[in-house]
Design a protein around this motif. Structure first.
Motif, PDB file in Angstrom:
ATOM      1  N   ASP A   8       0.840  -1.197   0.000  1.00 36.45           N
ATOM      2  CA  ASP A   8       0.000   0.000   0.000  1.00 36.45           C
ATOM      3  C   ASP A   8       0.878   1.251   0.000  1.00 36.45           C
ATOM      4  O   ASP A   8       0.597   2.236  -0.692  1.00 36.45           O
ATOM      5  CB  ASP A   8      -0.917  -0.016   1.225  1.00 36.45           C
ATOM      6  N   MET A   9       1.949   1.193   0.771  1.00 36.43           N
ATOM      7  CA  MET A   9       2.920   2.289   0.807  1.00 36.43           C
ATOM      8  C   MET A   9       3.539   2.486  -0.577  1.00 36.43           C
ATOM      9  O   MET A   9       3.717   3.614  -1.045  1.00 36.43           O
ATOM     10  CB  MET A   9       3.998   1.955   1.839  1.00 36.43           C
ATOM     11  N   ARG A  10       3.828   1.382  -1.230  1.00 39.02           N
ATOM     12  CA  ARG A  10       4.409   1.444  -2.567  1.00 39.02           C
ATOM     13  C   ARG A  10       3.429   2.097  -3.543  1.00 39.02           C
ATOM     14  O   ARG A  10       3.811   2.938  -4.364  1.00 39.02           O
ATOM     15  CB  ARG A  10       4.769   0.027  -3.007  1.00 39.02           C
ATOM     16  N   ASN A  11       2.140   1.715  -3.481  1.00 40.76           N
ATOM     17  CA  ASN A  11       1.140   2.299  -4.375  1.00 40.76           C
ATOM     18  C   ASN A  11       1.020   3.803  -4.168  1.00 40.76           C
ATOM     19  O   ASN A  11       0.970   4.582  -5.130  1.00 40.76           O
ATOM     20  CB  ASN A  11      -0.206   1.621  -4.168  1.00 40.76           C
ATOM     21  N   ASP A  12       0.947   4.223  -2.889  1.00 34.92           N
ATOM     22  CA  ASP A  12       0.850   5.657  -2.596  1.00 34.92           C
ATOM     23  C   ASP A  12       2.092   6.394  -3.087  1.00 34.92           C
ATOM     24  O   ASP A  12       2.009   7.486  -3.661  1.00 34.92           O
ATOM     25  CB  ASP A  12       0.675   5.874  -1.090  1.00 34.92           C
ATOM     26  N   PHE A  13       3.238   5.796  -2.832  1.00 32.40           N
ATOM     27  CA  PHE A  13       4.500   6.406  -3.248  1.00 32.40           C
ATOM     28  C   PHE A  13       4.565   6.535  -4.759  1.00 32.40           C
ATOM     29  O   PHE A  13       5.010   7.559  -5.303  1.00 32.40           O
ATOM     30  CB  PHE A  13       5.658   5.573  -2.709  1.00 32.40           C
ATOM     31  N   ALA A  14       4.115   5.497  -5.471  1.00 32.92           N
ATOM     32  CA  ALA A  14       4.155   5.520  -6.936  1.00 32.92           C
ATOM     33  C   ALA A  14       3.277   6.636  -7.480  1.00 32.92           C
ATOM     34  O   ALA A  14       3.660   7.346  -8.418  1.00 32.92           O
ATOM     35  CB  ALA A  14       3.710   4.166  -7.490  1.00 32.92           C
ATOM     36  N   ARG A  15       2.079   6.793  -6.887  1.00 31.97           N
ATOM     37  CA  ARG A  15       1.185   7.848  -7.366  1.00 31.97           C
ATOM     38  C   ARG A  15       1.791   9.237  -7.147  1.00 31.97           C
ATOM     39  O   ARG A  15       1.781  10.087  -8.042  1.00 31.97           O
ATOM     40  CB  ARG A  15      -0.171   7.740  -6.668  1.00 31.97           C
TER      41      ARG A  15
END
Length: 700
Positions: free
Chosen positions: A137-144
């Motif tokens: 989830d952290m990765r998804n937020d970071f990617a966005r």
């Protein structure tokens, strides 16, 4: 006499003599008769040298001032490319962080899925899945956020290139000269692609639901496995695990079986149900072979006959006995021997024709054997106890043999713990419970495997999302930067205004230069990531992320430093995590899921990433200009004349060159993204615009 020129011959000779004397006098001013130089000669020579010297100094001064413009142009071009190099590093670090975070989260999640299927490790599996999903989830937020940040920065990159070059020109000012110039990114347009950042990210909902369903079934399976293990342990205790009396101990005391026929096992883990079956067969065979009356009385003979019949029956009953697991179920054919008269009547001991009869005067009579003292009449047919109880034969008046004698044989040894049958019955009942529990466990294993397959599908889907094409980092300025610098008129120092040479005059000057990024081959110690994190480490306190690639986050750190060859790094990391589960009692479903996830990771084709550092170098400006996508750059030598002298506004300079810029970043400080640390905190990737813009254009 008149000469040809009209002079009398004598006068001509006098005039010649006079001229000769005059020439000799002029030479005498410079050279003496002894051949040395006179004072006049020395003075003239000094004057000539001084004139030449001051002329040369003026020329050198003029040339050096002209060369200074080219040097500043070269530096401005390098300053522009340095911005592009910094962006390239930032974009690589962002993608490396996102990729490594995603794979770290997925590796932890996959390990947790397998751990769910290990009895005793399920709670740790739940924690691992929770941690892995939070990292994803952290990765998804970071990617966005990073995708937005990188796009914003790329759109402003031409301005930042110009601002950095303009700042350098302004800082190159001296008391005598001021330089005005900027650098233009070639090309202006970006061609970067960040599929891993721009995609929808990892489908956490599907992965979470699959993990939840598997966890529920795994919980039921864990309870069923516990009950199976407990039932198995009870059977082992009855066979050979109890201190004191048990089947093994009773067989040892009541028979002469060898240790090979009557083995002992220290735990239920190494023991199997077949051990008790084999022991029982050996026990009854020995008892049957060695059975004899305890005395000479008729009563002793009756008891011996009943025991022999019971032993023979037990041998026949246990002959086909086995516990077999086949095609997803367990079948046990281990019999439960009768323990009293009532249960004897339910067996072949009661219905099978085993006992002799004789025709006595009182009628047909049943006996324990042909050697019964009461068997005096003619021999009759062999009958069963049930036939005798049905009236077909009467009870012998001497031996009194009947169903009650057969029933008391197992009753005595089954009722108290010094009898073999007491423990055999406990073993058989526990074994029946084990079979029921094991079948329930196998049903749940099948259900768990189906759900593990769904979890595996979600894992592979997430893996596919993370393994999308690596980024194409192609920002503005990827082919180079063209710098244009001008310098206004300059007056010569007063020292150069002398009687020996005219004061030099130097008008406006301009120069064009170009730079591009050259690759510095990457090594493990010298690459984009190592350079970035070494900088972070230098600027961090002891409480900060100093150990980032060391002990703070070993998994993420190892994946991060192996970003250049992520496939190998991911294989190694996932194998390292799952191999720890092998010694924890990995069941068949867990082993199957581990194999599937491991195969998926190993089959993943990840392209190696080029981690070479990009360093600015000077190049032929024509080579860069020919790749420009803005007409003004192609006509830079003409456009440079339109640069407003003494301007320090990079936007004005760019527009003067016909290089239109849109809205640019006005914040003093701009954070592309913050790299989240799974252990807490983050590492900001920040561009300090005040460092670039402030010195060049004030507080814009």
């Amino acid at each position: 006499m008149i000469t040809k020129r009209g002079f009398p011959h004598g006068e001509r000779e006098e005039r010649a003599d006079a001229d000769s004397q005059s020439g000799l006098c002029a030479i005498d001013l410079f050279v003496t008769e002894e051949g040395a130089y006179t004072t006049v000669a020395s003075a003239v020579a000094i004057l000539v040298v001084l004139a030449l010297l001051f002329s040369a100094v003026s020329a050198v001064w003029s040339l050096s001032r002209s060369a200074d413009v080219q040097a500043v142009a070269d530096s401005a071009a390098l300053a522009g490319s340095n911005v592009v190099s910094s962006y390239h590093t930032a974009a690589t670090v962002v993608d490396a962080s996102i990729a490594s975070l995603g794979f770290a989260g997925l590796a932890i999640t996959g390990t947790g899925l397998v751990a769910l299927l290990i009895p005793g490790a399920r709670s740790q599996g739940v924690k691992a899945i929770d941690a892995g999903l939070r990292i994803l989830d952290m990765r998804n937020d970071f990617a966005r956020s990073a995708s937005k940040g990188l796009k914003t920065l790329e759109a402003s990159l031409p301005y930042l290139v110009a601002a950095n070059a303009t700042r350098l020109c302004a800082e190159s000012k001296t008391d005598a000269m001021a330089y005005t110039g900027t650098a233009l990114a070639v090309p202006f347009a970006s061609a970067s692609e960040f599929p891993a950042l721009e995609g929808e990210g990892v489908n956490l909902e599907a992965l979470s639901e699959a993990a939840s369903d598997l966890d529920k079934t795994a919980s039921e399976l864990e309870e069923a496995s516990r009950e199976t293990a407990q039932a198995r342990k009870r059977a082992w205790i009855a066979d050979c695990g109890r201190e004191g009396h048990n089947m093994q101990e009773r067989a040892s005391s009541l028979t002469g079986l060898s240790p090979q026929q009557n083995p002992d096992y220290a735990s239920s883990v190494a023991w199997s149900p077949e051990v008790g079956i084999a022991r029982t067969k050996a026990y009854y065979q020995w008892r049957l072979d060695h059975e004899k009356p305890d005395g000479t009385s008729v009563e002793a003979a009756v008891d011996s006959a009943a025991r022999s019949a019971f032993y023979r029956y037990a041998l026949d009953a246990f002959e086909p006995a086995q516990v077999v697991e086949y095609d997803g179920s367990v079948v046990s054919t281990v019999p439960l021997l009768p323990r009293n008269k009532q249960e004897i009547k339910q067996t072949a001991l009661y219905t099978q024709a085993l006992w002799p009869t004789t025709y006595e005067p009182e009628g047909q009579t049943i006996h324990y054997g042909v050697d019964c003292p009461g068997a005096t009449g003619a021999a009759g047919p062999v009958i069963s106890l049930s036939a005798a109880d049905g009236g077909q034969a009467r009870t012998c008046a001497v031996c009194h043999f009947g169903t009650s004698d057969m029933g008391k044989t197992p009753a005595a040894s089954t009722s108290i713990d010094n009898g073999y049958e007491y423990h055999l019955r406990e073993y058989t009942l526990a074994l029946n419970e084990y079979v029921d529990c094991r079948n329930r466990e196998l049903e749940l294993e099948q259900k768990a495997q189906a759900q593990a397959g769904e979890a595996g599908d979600s894992f592979e889907e997430a893996l596919s999302a993370l393994s999308s094409k690596r980024p194409r980092i192609a920002p503005p300025g990827r082919f180079g930067c063209v710098a244009a610098v001008t310098c206004g008129e300059i007056e010569a120092p007063d020292a150069l205004d002398t009687s020996f040479a005219a004061s030099p005059s130097l008008g406006s000057r301009a120069a064009v230069s170009a730079s591009a990024l050259a690759k510095d081959p990457a090594t493990r110690e010298n690459n984009v990531l190592s350079q970035f994190f070494s900088t972070v480490e230098e600027r961090s306190s002891d409480q900060g992320p100093v150990g980032l690639v060391g002990s703070v986050m070993d998994l993420w750190g190892s994946l991060l430093v192996s970003y250049g060859d992520m496939a190998s790094g991911l294989n190694s990391a996932f194998d390292g995590l799952t191999s720890k589960l092998d010694g924890m009692g990995l069941g068949p479903v867990g082993a199957w899921l581990k194999g599937r996830l491991t195969d998926a990771v190993r089959a993943l084709g990840l392209e190696p990433v080029d981690l070479s550092l990009r360093k600015p170098v000077l190049v032929d400006s024509a080579k860069v200009i020919e790749k420009a996508d803005i007409p003004a750059v192609a006509q830079v030598q003409k456009a440079v004349r339109s640069i407003p002298l003494s301007s320090t506004d990079p936007r004005a300079l760019m527009q003067a060159l016909g290089y239109q810029v849109g809205e640019y970043i006005a914040q003093q400080e701009f954070t592309i993204a913050e790299i989240p640390l799974p252990g807490g905190g983050s590492i900001p990737l920040t561009i300090r615009l005040r460092d670039i813009v402030g010195a060049a254009g004030g507080d814009r």
